[in-house]
Design a protein around this motif. Sequence first.
Motif, mmCIF file in Angstrom:
data_model
loop_
_atom_site.group_PDB
_atom_site.id
_atom_site.type_symbol
_atom_site.label_atom_id
_atom_site.label_comp_id
_atom_site.label_asym_id
_atom_site.label_seq_id
_atom_site.Cartn_x
_atom_site.Cartn_y
_atom_site.Cartn_z
ATOM 1 N N ALA A 10 61.046 25.027 -2.881
ATOM 2 C CA ALA A 10 61.785 26.284 -3.662
ATOM 3 C C ALA A 10 62.939 25.550 -4.450
ATOM 4 C CB ALA A 10 62.546 26.913 -2.580
ATOM 5 N N CYS A 52 60.907 31.476 -0.609
ATOM 6 C CA CYS A 52 61.036 31.875 -1.492
ATOM 7 C C CYS A 52 60.868 33.179 -2.340
ATOM 8 C CB CYS A 52 59.643 31.264 -2.660
ATOM 9 S SG CYS A 52 58.718 29.286 -3.375
ATOM 10 N N LEU A 56 56.522 31.119 -8.197
ATOM 11 C CA LEU A 56 54.875 30.405 -6.703
ATOM 12 C C LEU A 56 53.811 31.399 -6.599
ATOM 13 C CD1 LEU A 56 54.971 28.417 -4.576
ATOM 14 C CD2 LEU A 56 55.479 30.622 -3.090
#
Length: 200
Positions: free
Chosen positions: A147, A181, A190
């Motif tokens: 992240a 995320c 992502l």
Amino acid sequence: MSRDASERAKRTVAVAERVFRMLQQYEVPTAVIGAAALAAHGYPRATRDFDLATNTNPFPTFRRLEEALRQEGFEVQFEAPDADDALGGVLRVKGDNFERVEVVNFQNPWPGARDGTVLAREALREASVPLSPESPLRVVSLPYLIALKLFAGGRKSTTDVLELLERNRDRLDVAELRDVCTRHGLGPALEPLLQELGFA
């Protein structure tokens, strides 16, 4: 690794641990990110620095740390943030016999600056992976490392994320990664990477 390189690496970690202990005195949570964290999660790559993460107002904290390190004989450079920075400043610690140690701060106090404070606070709180059995340093967990890389952005960070995903395919909790995320607005960054590597 040659003996000289091994000794240099040990000195680098020792300096990072010294910086960590100073930040502990200021009650500033700190964890390992960057290439050392990548290596701890199965992706070793060459680097010329050792990165620590903090999440604090950099102006009082880094000024104090800068002065304390200078008094111990280190060469120190504080790069203060401005309102356009994604990060909240970087403190670089340099010397002839160790690699550069960088304290990367995620709290940018300028109004309107991009905010990674909540993500960084969680990442630091969840950091529990020991750098080594004898070190006080802790590495951010894999979901938070990914992240933070996505938050930083850029081609290098994307490459790092792809390598981390591939090398941790059998160990990664994808649901946890997606949760981290998504909560921090990084889901759109992502998902294409997960799809590229064939994650469900």
